[in-house]
Design a protein around this motif. Sequence first.
Motif, PDB file in Angstrom:
ATOM      1  N   GLU A  23       0.845  -1.191   0.000  1.00 51.50           N
ATOM      2  CA  GLU A  23       0.000   0.000   0.000  1.00 51.50           C
ATOM      3  C   GLU A  23       0.880   1.241   0.000  1.00 51.50           C
ATOM      4  O   GLU A  23       1.848   1.311   0.744  1.00 51.50           O
ATOM      5  N   PRO A  24       0.544   2.228  -0.830  1.00 49.80           N
ATOM      6  CA  PRO A  24       1.360   3.440  -0.836  1.00 49.80           C
ATOM      7  C   PRO A  24       1.185   4.203   0.471  1.00 49.80           C
ATOM      8  O   PRO A  24       0.118   4.185   1.075  1.00 49.80           O
ATOM      9  N   ALA A  25       2.244   4.832   0.898  1.00 47.87           N
ATOM     10  CA  ALA A  25       2.179   5.642   2.105  1.00 47.87           C
ATOM     11  C   ALA A  25       1.296   6.853   1.823  1.00 47.87           C
ATOM     12  O   ALA A  25       1.182   7.307   0.682  1.00 47.87           O
ATOM     13  N   ALA A  26       0.676   7.360   2.845  1.00 48.43           N
ATOM     14  CA  ALA A  26      -0.166   8.537   2.689  1.00 48.43           C
ATOM     15  C   ALA A  26       0.698   9.705   2.204  1.00 48.43           C
ATOM     16  O   ALA A  26       1.809   9.909   2.676  1.00 48.43           O
ATOM     17  N   GLU A  27       0.176  10.437   1.258  1.00 45.10           N
ATOM     18  CA  GLU A  27       0.909  11.568   0.688  1.00 45.10           C
ATOM     19  C   GLU A  27       0.875  12.740   1.664  1.00 45.10           C
ATOM     20  O   GLU A  27      -0.182  13.104   2.176  1.00 45.10           O
ATOM     21  N   SER A  28       2.020  13.319   1.917  1.00 44.71           N
ATOM     22  CA  SER A  28       2.072  14.494   2.790  1.00 44.71           C
ATOM     23  C   SER A  28       1.464  15.685   2.051  1.00 44.71           C
ATOM     24  O   SER A  28       1.406  15.713   0.820  1.00 44.71           O
ATOM     25  N   ASP A  29       1.046  16.681   2.823  1.00 44.20           N
ATOM     26  CA  ASP A  29       0.500  17.886   2.202  1.00 44.20           C
ATOM     27  C   ASP A  29       1.550  18.589   1.343  1.00 44.20           C
ATOM     28  O   ASP A  29       1.229  19.130   0.288  1.00 44.20           O
ATOM     29  N   SER A  30       2.799  18.577   1.794  1.00 41.40           N
ATOM     30  CA  SER A  30       3.865  19.199   1.000  1.00 41.40           C
ATOM     31  C   SER A  30       4.040  18.484  -0.332  1.00 41.40           C
ATOM     32  O   SER A  30       4.181  19.129  -1.377  1.00 41.40           O
ATOM     33  N   ALA A  31       4.027  17.164  -0.296  1.00 38.42           N
ATOM     34  CA  ALA A  31       4.161  16.387  -1.534  1.00 38.42           C
ATOM     35  C   ALA A  31       2.963  16.622  -2.446  1.00 38.42           C
ATOM     36  O   ALA A  31       3.108  16.751  -3.664  1.00 38.42           O
ATOM     37  N   LYS A  32       1.788  16.719  -1.862  1.00 33.94           N
ATOM     38  CA  LYS A  32       0.583  16.980  -2.659  1.00 33.94           C
ATOM     39  C   LYS A  32       0.650  18.366  -3.285  1.00 33.94           C
ATOM     40  O   LYS A  32       0.282  18.555  -4.442  1.00 33.94           O
ATOM     41  N   MET A  33       1.166  19.327  -2.534  1.00 33.25           N
ATOM     42  CA  MET A  33       1.290  20.684  -3.056  1.00 33.25           C
ATOM     43  C   MET A  33       2.191  20.702  -4.287  1.00 33.25           C
ATOM     44  O   MET A  33       1.841  21.303  -5.306  1.00 33.25           O
ATOM     45  N   ILE A  34       3.313  20.020  -4.199  1.00 39.00           N
ATOM     46  CA  ILE A  34       4.248  19.976  -5.327  1.00 39.00           C
ATOM     47  C   ILE A  34       3.619  19.226  -6.500  1.00 39.00           C
ATOM     48  O   ILE A  34       3.687  19.675  -7.649  1.00 39.00           O
ATOM     49  N   TRP A  55      -7.589  23.769  -3.323  1.00 38.94           N
ATOM     50  CA  TRP A  55      -6.798  23.081  -2.298  1.00 38.94           C
ATOM     51  C   TRP A  55      -5.443  23.778  -2.137  1.00 38.94           C
ATOM     52  O   TRP A  55      -4.997  24.025  -1.014  1.00 38.94           O
ATOM     53  N   LEU A  56      -4.788  24.080  -3.256  1.00 34.88           N
ATOM     54  CA  LEU A  56      -3.475  24.729  -3.207  1.00 34.88           C
ATOM     55  C   LEU A  56      -3.551  26.101  -2.535  1.00 34.88           C
ATOM     56  O   LEU A  56      -2.710  26.439  -1.695  1.00 34.88           O
ATOM     57  N   LEU A  57      -4.530  26.875  -2.900  1.00 34.27           N
ATOM     58  CA  LEU A  57      -4.661  28.213  -2.326  1.00 34.27           C
ATOM     59  C   LEU A  57      -4.922  28.128  -0.827  1.00 34.27           C
ATOM     60  O   LEU A  57      -4.316  28.859  -0.034  1.00 34.27           O
ATOM     61  N   GLN A  62      -2.383  28.584   4.725  1.00 33.08           N
ATOM     62  CA  GLN A  62      -2.141  27.982   6.034  1.00 33.08           C
ATOM     63  C   GLN A  62      -0.726  27.420   6.181  1.00 33.08           C
ATOM     64  O   GLN A  62      -0.412  26.842   7.218  1.00 33.08           O
ATOM     65  N   MET A  63       0.102  27.570   5.157  1.00 32.46           N
ATOM     66  CA  MET A  63       1.446  27.010   5.159  1.00 32.46           C
ATOM     67  C   MET A  63       2.232  27.618   6.322  1.00 32.46           C
ATOM     68  O   MET A  63       2.468  28.830   6.342  1.00 32.46           O
ATOM     69  N   PRO A  64       2.654  26.803   7.271  1.00 33.51           N
ATOM     70  CA  PRO A  64       3.248  27.349   8.485  1.00 33.51           C
ATOM     71  C   PRO A  64       4.684  27.847   8.355  1.00 33.51           C
ATOM     72  O   PRO A  64       5.082  28.726   9.099  1.00 33.51           O
ATOM     73  N   ASP A  65       5.458  27.312   7.440  1.00 35.48           N
ATOM     74  CA  ASP A  65       6.890  27.605   7.441  1.00 35.48           C
ATOM     75  C   ASP A  65       7.374  28.463   6.277  1.00 35.48           C
ATOM     76  O   ASP A  65       8.576  28.661   6.138  1.00 35.48           O
ATOM     77  N   HIS A  66       6.476  28.956   5.451  1.00 36.22           N
ATOM     78  CA  HIS A  66       6.888  29.716   4.275  1.00 36.22           C
ATOM     79  C   HIS A  66       5.917  30.860   4.044  1.00 36.22           C
ATOM     80  O   HIS A  66       4.773  30.808   4.466  1.00 36.22           O
ATOM     81  N   THR A 180       2.675  37.502  10.419  1.00 33.40           N
ATOM     82  CA  THR A 180       2.449  38.168   9.139  1.00 33.40           C
ATOM     83  C   THR A 180       2.181  37.120   8.079  1.00 33.40           C
ATOM     84  O   THR A 180       2.894  36.153   8.004  1.00 33.40           O
ATOM     85  N   GLN A 181       1.182  37.329   7.289  1.00 37.04           N
ATOM     86  CA  GLN A 181       0.877  36.372   6.234  1.00 37.04           C
ATOM     87  C   GLN A 181       0.700  37.099   4.923  1.00 37.04           C
ATOM     88  O   GLN A 181       0.169  38.196   4.895  1.00 37.04           O
ATOM     89  N   ALA A 182       1.158  36.466   3.887  1.00 31.12           N
ATOM     90  CA  ALA A 182       0.935  37.019   2.555  1.00 31.12           C
ATOM     91  C   ALA A 182      -0.476  36.652   2.139  1.00 31.12           C
ATOM     92  O   ALA A 182      -0.857  35.497   2.215  1.00 31.12           O
ATOM     93  N   HIS A 183      -1.252  37.619   1.769  1.00 37.58           N
ATOM     94  CA  HIS A 183      -2.606  37.351   1.298  1.00 37.58           C
ATOM     95  C   HIS A 183      -2.626  37.522  -0.208  1.00 37.58           C
ATOM     96  O   HIS A 183      -2.291  38.582  -0.719  1.00 37.58           O
TER      97      HIS A 183
END
Length: 189
Positions: A23-34, A55-57, A62-66, A180-183
């Motif tokens: 079974e494939p491992a669950a895809e991370s949100d970062s991997a899904k984003m890419i 989904w991407l937007l 909500q991206m915590p580190d970028h 601060t967040q980029a909108h």
Amino acid sequence: MRIKSLALLLSIACLGTAAQAAEPAAESDSAKMIRLTRALEHDPLGDTDNSMRAWLLDWLMQMPDHTVVVCDAVSLPVKDDRKPNVGIYVLQQMFGNGAYQIEHPDDKDASAPLLAGVESMLRAYSAVLTKEPRSRIAYLDTLLEQEKAGTLKQYMTPILDEKCAKNRPSNRTSDRRRGTQAHPPAVTP
């Protein structure tokens, strides 16, 4: 008989373990984003219900580190309501920027994510032109010419440095933590 039963149980246990391993491992949100960003670069018109872009937007917001910065020097010349697919290109610039940050977490060049966003936008634009050759945008054609000549980075760097520097965080990861967040602009594809 006990040995056969034990062997049967061991075989079943091994099959279960093998099935779980297959079974494939669950895809991370970062991997899904890419993955979604790259899919939209290749077929930007394929997201007919805008579920991928939604989904991407949402994830970018909500991206915590970028922090994804939308630079008007790049997005404003593209924004012409009379041109088709403008929203797709502006959003693709944001998605490419975010994907770059995930793929290159240690890159300290503040212009690199912005340039990656432009390159992502140009891949999407090129893909659209193969299906809709009349939907050209002069500014993007200029950028495509620079890319084909191998001079896009040299062409864009002064623009990004001059026009976008005030919008860029000095440390991409710390700004979001300070709140601060980029909108992104209100753009509908």
